[in-house]
Design a protein around this motif. Structure first.
Motif, PDB file in Angstrom:
ATOM      1  N   PRO A  47       2.042   1.809   6.991  1.00 22.95           N
ATOM      2  CA  PRO A  47       1.957   0.552   6.541  1.00 22.95           C
ATOM      3  C   PRO A  47       3.485  -0.135   6.535  1.00 22.95           C
TER       4      PRO A  47
ATOM      5  N   PHE B 241      -3.563  -6.239  -1.005  1.00 25.34           N
ATOM      6  CA  PHE B 241      -2.043  -6.204  -0.918  1.00 25.34           C
ATOM      7  C   PHE B 241      -1.375  -7.566  -0.698  1.00 25.34           C
TER       8      PHE B 241
ATOM      9  N   LEU C   5      -7.615   2.805  11.466  1.00 24.65           N
ATOM     10  CA  LEU C   5      -5.883   2.622  11.371  1.00 24.65           C
ATOM     11  C   LEU C   5      -5.381   3.806  10.942  1.00 24.65           C
TER      12      LEU C   5
ATOM     13  N   ARG D  31      -2.785   5.583  13.256  1.00 21.88           N
ATOM     14  CA  ARG D  31      -1.456   5.918  12.704  1.00 21.88           C
ATOM     15  C   ARG D  31      -0.985   7.307  13.228  1.00 21.88           C
TER      16      ARG D  31
ATOM     17  N   PRO E  58       0.876  -1.365   0.101  1.00 24.90           N
ATOM     18  CA  PRO E  58       0.168  -0.110   0.046  1.00 24.90           C
ATOM     19  C   PRO E  58       0.874   1.144   0.093  1.00 24.90           C
TER      20      PRO E  58
ATOM     21  N   VAL F 122      -2.621  -7.760   7.571  1.00 24.93           N
ATOM     22  CA  VAL F 122      -2.902  -6.268   7.771  1.00 24.93           C
ATOM     23  C   VAL F 122      -1.582  -5.449   7.818  1.00 24.93           C
ATOM     24  N   ARG F 123      -1.516  -4.580   6.999  1.00 24.45           N
ATOM     25  CA  ARG F 123      -0.137  -3.994   6.971  1.00 24.45           C
ATOM     26  C   ARG F 123       0.069  -2.686   7.914  1.00 24.45           C
ATOM     27  N   CYS F 124      -0.987  -2.166   8.682  1.00 28.27           N
ATOM     28  CA  CYS F 124      -1.007  -1.188   9.600  1.00 28.27           C
ATOM     29  C   CYS F 124      -1.273  -1.785  10.927  1.00 28.27           C
TER      30      CYS F 124
ATOM     31  N   ALA G 266      -9.962  -5.149   3.775  1.00 35.89           N
ATOM     32  CA  ALA G 266      -9.561  -3.942   2.788  1.00 35.89           C
ATOM     33  C   ALA G 266      -8.096  -4.318   2.696  1.00 35.89           C
ATOM     34  N   CYS G 267      -7.298  -4.866   3.540  1.00 34.53           N
ATOM     35  CA  CYS G 267      -5.870  -4.961   3.195  1.00 34.53           C
ATOM     36  C   CYS G 267      -5.578  -6.500   2.416  1.00 34.53           C
TER      37      CYS G 267
ATOM     38  N   LEU H  57      -7.544   3.413   3.326  1.00 32.04           N
ATOM     39  CA  LEU H  57      -8.557   2.688   3.407  1.00 32.04           C
ATOM     40  C   LEU H  57      -9.177   2.369   4.718  1.00 32.04           C
ATOM     41  N   CYS H  58      -8.521   2.332   5.660  1.00 34.59           N
ATOM     42  CA  CYS H  58      -9.236   1.828   7.106  1.00 34.59           C
ATOM     43  C   CYS H  58      -9.255   3.031   8.019  1.00 34.59           C
TER      44      CYS H  58
ATOM     45  N   CYS I  55      -1.939   5.087   2.999  1.00 37.35           N
ATOM     46  CA  CYS I  55      -3.002   4.354   2.680  1.00 37.35           C
ATOM     47  C   CYS I  55      -4.334   4.721   3.477  1.00 37.35           C
TER      48      CYS I  55
HETATM   49  S1  SF4 Z   1      -4.689  -2.042   7.084  1.00 36.87           S
HETATM   50 FE1  SF4 Z   1      -4.035  -2.032   4.993  1.00 36.87          FE
HETATM   51  S2  SF4 Z   1      -5.700  -1.294   3.832  1.00 36.87           S
HETATM   52 FE2  SF4 Z   1      -6.071  -0.590   5.871  1.00 36.87          FE
HETATM   53  S3  SF4 Z   1      -5.210   1.237   5.776  1.00 36.87           S
HETATM   54 FE3  SF4 Z   1      -3.399   0.037   6.448  1.00 36.87          FE
HETATM   55  S4  SF4 Z   1      -2.328  -0.515   4.308  1.00 36.87           S
HETATM   56 FE4  SF4 Z   1      -4.327   0.121   3.819  1.00 36.87          FE
END
Ligand code: SF4
Length: 207
Positions: A34, A122, A16, A20, A6, A102-104, A118-119, A12-13, A10
């Protein structure tokens, strides 16, 4: 095709993203974005964790780095011959790649189902970028569920169980382990020997 990583901001969430931003305010020297996967582009083995720990990967910017879960995984991979420690403290992975479902970083290490969903694109992008990676070690139930879905399997046919091996019709094999979190290791739910056995099983299935 899906993007394997991402963007740094990002959106999308929303929950998160808020987390962040709060972490950036409180700890501006941390990564707080992320966390990208790392490893060998020729990997046959993908190790899939849950999500960056707030003071682990979210701080250091590398999956499973900087906390006790990372220390146990690192020691296990080195002993299995899947990684070599470098003088600068990093890890050189041998035909192995590590990333998270999940990247975050999520509050309390608990992403919501919507965030996992949502993740997942990726994760699909990571699989597309690693064409030789047909074996996945999933660390914990959420990683297992995301791996099974990303690999084209159905969850009712493939329930999570530590030590289980799921051979999917799409050609992927998913091996399950309890997550090497401090909670699991402190309570004895996962011992170093149990984690070692999962990777031994993965190695025995190495193409
Ligand atoms: S968890 Fe994944 S999809 Fe959600 S904001 Fe972070 S990178 Fe984006």
């Amino acid at each position: 095709m899906h993007a394997p990583e991402p963007p740094a901001d990002c959106p999308l969430c929303p929950r998160l993203v808020t987390y962040r931003h709060a972490n950036r305010l409180g700890n501006p020297e941390w990564h707080n974005a992320p966390v990208q996967g790392f490893g060998d582009p020729a990997a046959w083995l993908l190790i899939l964790g849950l999500a960056p720990g707030r003071t682990g990967a979210n701080r250091t910017g590398r999956p499973f780095t900087g906390d006790s879960a990372g220390s146990l995984l690192e020691a296990t991979l080195i002993a299995a011959g899947l990684a070599t420690p470098q003088e600068n403290g990093t890890l050189h992975l041998h035909r192995t790649f590590i990333t998270n479902a999940v990247r975050c970083a999520p509050p309390g290490n608990k992403p919501t189902p919507a965030e996992v969903h949502a993740c997942r694109p990726f994760l699909l992008g990571t699989l597309e970028a690693l064409p030789a990676a047909r074996t996945i070690v999933a660390l914990g139930q959420i990683a297992h569920q995301s791996a099974i879905k990303a690999c084209g399997g159905k969850l009712p046919k493939h329930p999570f169980a530590h030590g289980a091996v799921h051979r999917l019709y799409t050609g992927y094999t998913v091996l399950d382990s309890f997550h090497p979190s401090q909670l699991n290791t402190n309570t004895g739910r996962l011992t170093p020997e149990m984690l070692t056995a999962v990777f031994a099983q993965a190695l025995s299935a190495q193409p």
